[in-house]
Design an enzyme around this catalytic site. Structure first.
Site, PDB file in Angstrom:
ATOM      1  N   GLU A   1       0.831  -1.208   0.000  1.00 30.14           N
ATOM      2  CA  GLU A   1       0.000   0.000   0.000  1.00 30.14           C
ATOM      3  C   GLU A   1       0.867   1.260   0.000  1.00 30.14           C
ATOM      4  O   GLU A   1       0.561   2.240  -0.683  1.00 30.14           O
ATOM      5  CB  GLU A   1      -0.925  -0.005   1.220  1.00 30.14           C
ATOM      6  CG  GLU A   1      -2.039  -1.036   1.136  1.00 30.14           C
ATOM      7  CD  GLU A   1      -2.852  -1.106   2.407  1.00 30.14           C
ATOM      8  OE1 GLU A   1      -2.298  -1.566   3.419  1.00 30.14           O
ATOM      9  OE2 GLU A   1      -4.014  -0.706   2.392  1.00 30.14           O
TER      10      GLU A   1
ATOM     11  N   ASP B   1       3.900   1.491  -1.224  1.00 29.49           N
ATOM     12  CA  ASP B   1       4.489   1.606  -2.562  1.00 29.49           C
ATOM     13  C   ASP B   1       3.498   2.206  -3.556  1.00 29.49           C
ATOM     14  O   ASP B   1       3.882   2.979  -4.443  1.00 29.49           O
ATOM     15  CB  ASP B   1       4.952   0.230  -3.053  1.00 29.49           C
ATOM     16  CG  ASP B   1       6.147  -0.295  -2.267  1.00 29.49           C
ATOM     17  OD1 ASP B   1       6.881   0.524  -1.683  1.00 29.49           O
ATOM     18  OD2 ASP B   1       6.335  -1.528  -2.238  1.00 29.49           O
TER      19      ASP B   1
ATOM     20  N   LYS C   1      16.289  -9.640  -1.371  1.00 30.61           N
ATOM     21  CA  LYS C   1      15.991  -8.390  -0.669  1.00 30.61           C
ATOM     22  C   LYS C   1      15.472  -8.758   0.720  1.00 30.61           C
ATOM     23  O   LYS C   1      14.324  -9.158   0.888  1.00 30.61           O
ATOM     24  CB  LYS C   1      14.959  -7.564  -1.428  1.00 30.61           C
ATOM     25  CG  LYS C   1      14.696  -6.196  -0.800  1.00 30.61           C
ATOM     26  CD  LYS C   1      13.698  -5.399  -1.623  1.00 30.61           C
ATOM     27  CE  LYS C   1      13.500  -4.016  -1.011  1.00 30.61           C
ATOM     28  NZ  LYS C   1      12.975  -4.082   0.371  1.00 30.61           N
TER      29      LYS C   1
ATOM     30  N   LYS D   1      22.066  -5.260  -8.984  1.00 33.22           N
ATOM     31  CA  LYS D   1      23.023  -4.153  -9.052  1.00 33.22           C
ATOM     32  C   LYS D   1      23.949  -4.391 -10.239  1.00 33.22           C
ATOM     33  O   LYS D   1      24.411  -5.531 -10.444  1.00 33.22           O
ATOM     34  CB  LYS D   1      23.854  -4.082  -7.766  1.00 33.22           C
ATOM     35  CG  LYS D   1      23.035  -3.827  -6.508  1.00 33.22           C
ATOM     36  CD  LYS D   1      23.893  -3.938  -5.262  1.00 33.22           C
ATOM     37  CE  LYS D   1      23.042  -3.778  -4.005  1.00 33.22           C
ATOM     38  NZ  LYS D   1      23.818  -4.034  -2.772  1.00 33.22           N
TER      39      LYS D   1
ATOM     40  N   CYS E   1     -25.617 -29.537  11.264  1.00 30.30           N
ATOM     41  CA  CYS E   1     -26.673 -30.502  11.593  1.00 30.30           C
ATOM     42  C   CYS E   1     -27.536 -30.099  12.780  1.00 30.30           C
ATOM     43  O   CYS E   1     -28.525 -30.769  13.078  1.00 30.30           O
ATOM     44  CB  CYS E   1     -26.062 -31.883  11.830  1.00 30.30           C
ATOM     45  SG  CYS E   1     -25.091 -32.003  13.356  1.00 30.30           S
TER      46      CYS E   1
ATOM     47  N   CYS F   1     -24.133 -35.847  11.344  1.00 30.39           N
ATOM     48  CA  CYS F   1     -23.606 -34.598  10.791  1.00 30.39           C
ATOM     49  C   CYS F   1     -23.040 -34.804   9.384  1.00 30.39           C
ATOM     50  O   CYS F   1     -22.142 -35.629   9.191  1.00 30.39           O
ATOM     51  CB  CYS F   1     -22.516 -34.039  11.705  1.00 30.39           C
ATOM     52  SG  CYS F   1     -21.868 -32.446  11.150  1.00 30.39           S
TER      53      CYS F   1
END
Length: 673
Positions: free
Chosen positions: A37, A39, A117, A292, A413, A434
């Site tokens: 968010e 960014d 990173k 890099k 159930c 059930c």
């Protein structure tokens, strides 16, 4: 051209919002939004300023790196600014970066150093004559905080360098981070101590490094990887970035074992995809890849823009945390009857997929995180792990939001939900009926130690339930040849064999039948004891709590499970159907002559002078008594010899009668209490 007023206002609001979040992130270590968010906000402001350069102000967040350092630490001005990196969010962004750099350097291809990173805290380390003399955080890129006393406590950072070929004075830069295992252990200790836990390893690392008491830092599982340099004598610079990393490593500064030299955009993307597949197997959190330019002279030629080097870029992985809203909380019933609350979310893209649900685990977890319907929450998704809610954003909670409460009846159930004191799991008690538990209850019912239905394996049960041929265990006895023969890998012969096995299984014992019902905590031994004690199913179904507690091996918890199971109308209906289908057993044989100590429970403790403990046990059992190893409210007598143990204290606590050796011998001689 003039700038529209609404654009001017939008830029102003973006600058204020980004600066607010900078303070929350850098100064307070308490971010309110995710990295993704943040960014997006920065990208929006950059786009406006690129279109309308006249809107760029000296104090714009795009012209600086972060927020000012907190006042509790001494300020350190960096000799070489610690700049942040531009971001690439897609393969197209990375390809465009490579194309731009090659164009500026007039080269057809370039080599890059690619490395993970790390998600930690950047630091600058000053070494003089090989000794660490100062450490500082990045701060706002120009001015950081002096954290030398804490960095000295990070064992991965050398206080003195190795070798002799390092410069007399130089700065190494890298990331302090907390490995995943250490983070989990730290939070577990905090939970046990009733202290606040950390949201993620990055916050834990930042909070640990910015302690006023270095002893706290020393107790935290921090680590460090170097990735570059600050002030460094030009004459001592190697030719490439990867040779620089090799030098740092040779001097004792750890570097990431994952770094690689790659060629061109294709090599960068291949590394990115490979690391992305392995990122969750790494012992630390990463949120992308840094590329890099490997040639250090080329780096110098490319230079910098206002807030980032032009020779490096961070290629972000899809965000693994995002903010969304809890639409509601549903309760799902698992195959073993466990109830699990699940948050329904407004769809949000996180971790590479759109997430609409997140597990809340259990009622304790909901209470601990205080998740309520309508809350704004931070959701995390890591790899194939089920998405979870990390935390609530309480500042955005609407007034009157009600705490969530687990249901008292099963949503599948309607059977009662049971949750034992001290247990975090709640369970449905309608095991035979059930729908959520059909497969497991049928597989257990058919197992060898239960009804022993030969040929009814797990895959066949899956087929029968999947095709809706059966819903309860009673439906097994209503199957016919035509329906069975139509199943996969089930010809007429196999179907006929299964029907014969079903017919044979109808003749069973009460103990097997009770075990087959799948009553919680009623195993084979308890089922046998219950059948012998009550003699009939009807008597057991109507038994009171007192009557159940009179049975050996049945305590309050098992008694409660039994009564709750038979109290459910659905379970009783399935049992009636089973009996109507012909399931039966022989009535228990008449009870043998009652022995004088039958029904009494004894516990032996200490040493008897007249006989061994085994002999004493044999004498008692010959008279019909039962001997157990622990004292409970069901214990009739405790026999105490010399040097009795804690069982004597337990007997006193529960009011259980105690016999000394003389009293015990008298009892054996009389043959009655």
């Amino acid at each position: 051209m003039s700038v529209p007023a609404e654009v001017v206002e939008k830029a102003r609001k973006l600058r204020e919002e980004i600066e607010f979040h900078n303070v929350r992130y850098y100064r307070l270590d308490d971010p309110l939004i995710t990295d993704a968010e943040y960014d997006r906000l920065m990208a929006e402001l950059l786009a406006i300023e690129a279109r309308y350069p006249e809107l760029v102000t000296p104090d714009s967040p795009t012209q600086r790196v972060g927020a000012p350092p907190v006042e509790a630490f001494t300020e350190v001005r960096h000799e070489v600014p610690m700049l942040s990196l531009e971001n690439a969010f897609s393969e197209e962004d990375l390809t465009a970066f490579d194309r731009r750099v090659r164009k500026e350097l007039s080269r057809d291809t370039l080599e890059y150093v690619a490395e993970p990173k790390l998600d930690g805290l950047a630091v600058n380390l000053l070494y003089q004559d090989g000794v660490l003399v100062r450490a500082a955080t990045r701060g706002d890129g120009e001015v950081g905080e002096d954290v030398t006393h804490n960095v000295r406590a990070v064992r991965a950072i050398p206080l003195r360098l190795k070798g002799e070929d390092f410069p007399d004075r130089f700065e190494a830069r890298g990331e302090v981070f907390m490995p995943k295992r250490g983070f989990l252990a730290l939070n577990e200790r905090a939970r046990r101590s009733g202290e606040k836990t950390f949201v993620n390893p990055r916050n834990a690392a930042a909070g640990s490094l910015r302690q006023l008491d270095a002893r706290v830092t020393a107790s935290r599982p921090l680590s460090f990887y170097a990735y570059g340099i600050g002030a460094f004598p030009d004459a001592r610079l190697p030719a490439t970035q990867h040779e620089l990393l090799e030098s740092l490593q040779r001097w004792g500064l750890p570097v990431s074992p994952e770094y690689r030299v790659v060629r061109g955009a294709a090599g960068c993307l291949e590394y990115y995809r490979s690391l992305g597949e392995r990122r969750h197997d790494l012992p630390y959190d990463i949120d992308g890849v840094v590329y890099k330019v490997d040639d250090l002279k080329a780096q110098a030629g490319l230079g910098f823009v206002s807030r980032a080097p032009r020779w490096a870029i961070a290629h972000k992985f899809p965000a693994e945390e995002a903010r969304t809203r809890v639409v509601g909380i549903d309760v799902q019933v698992g195959r073993t009857g466990v109830l699990t609350p699940v948050a329904r979310l407004e769809p949000v893209f996180v971790g590479g997929v759109t997430v609409t649900n997140a597990t809340l685990h259990n009622a304790d977890e909901i209470r601990r995180k205080d998740v309520r319907p309508g809350d704004t929450v931070i959701v995390r998704r890591a790899g194939d792990v089920i998405p979870e809610i990390v935390r609530v954003v309480p500042e955005l909670r609407k007034p009157g939001a009600e705490p969530f409460r687990m249901p008292e009846v099963c949503p599948e159930c309607g059977s009662a939900v049971e949750a034992e004191p001290g247990e975090v799991l709640a369970r449905c008690s309608g095991g035979l009926y059930c729908p959520a538990q059909h497969k497991e209850s049928i597989k257990h019912f058919a197992s060898r130690r239960a009804m022993d239905i030969e040929g009814l394996g797990d895959k066949l049960v899956d087929q029968l339930v999947g095709r809706k041929l059966i819903a309860t265990v009673a439906d097994l006895y209503r199957l016919d040849l035509d329906r069975l023969a139509g199943l996969d890998r089930m010809g007429e012969k196999s179907a006929a064999n299964l029907l014969a096995a079903l017919e044979r299984s109808k003749r069973t014992t009460l103990a097997r039948f009770l075990y087959a019902l799948g009553i919680r905590d009623v195993g084979e031994v308890t089922a046998k004891v219950l059948s012998e004690h009550f003699g009939s199913l009807e008597a057991l179904m109507e038994a009171t709590e007192e009557e159940l507690l009179a049975v050996a091996d049945v305590g309050p918890v098992v008694s409660r499970h039994i009564r709750l199971f038979f109290a459910q109308p659905h379970n009783r209906e399935v049992i009636s159907q089973l009996l109507a289908c012909g399931v039966s057993w022989e009535k228990p044989a008449p009870a043998p002559r009652k022995l004088p100590l039958q029904g009494l429970v004894f516990v032996l403790t200490g040493t008897l002078a007249s006989m061994s403990r085994d002999e004493a046990r044999a004498r008692l059992e010959a008279l019909g008594a039962k001997c157990t190893g622990s004292v409970s409210r069901n214990t009739s007598f405790v026999v105490a010899g010399s040097e009795p143990g804690s069982k004597l204290d337990k007997a006193s606590e529960l009011g259980v009668p105690v016999l000394d050796e003389k009293g015990f011998l008298d009892l054996l001689e009389r043959g009655r209490p």
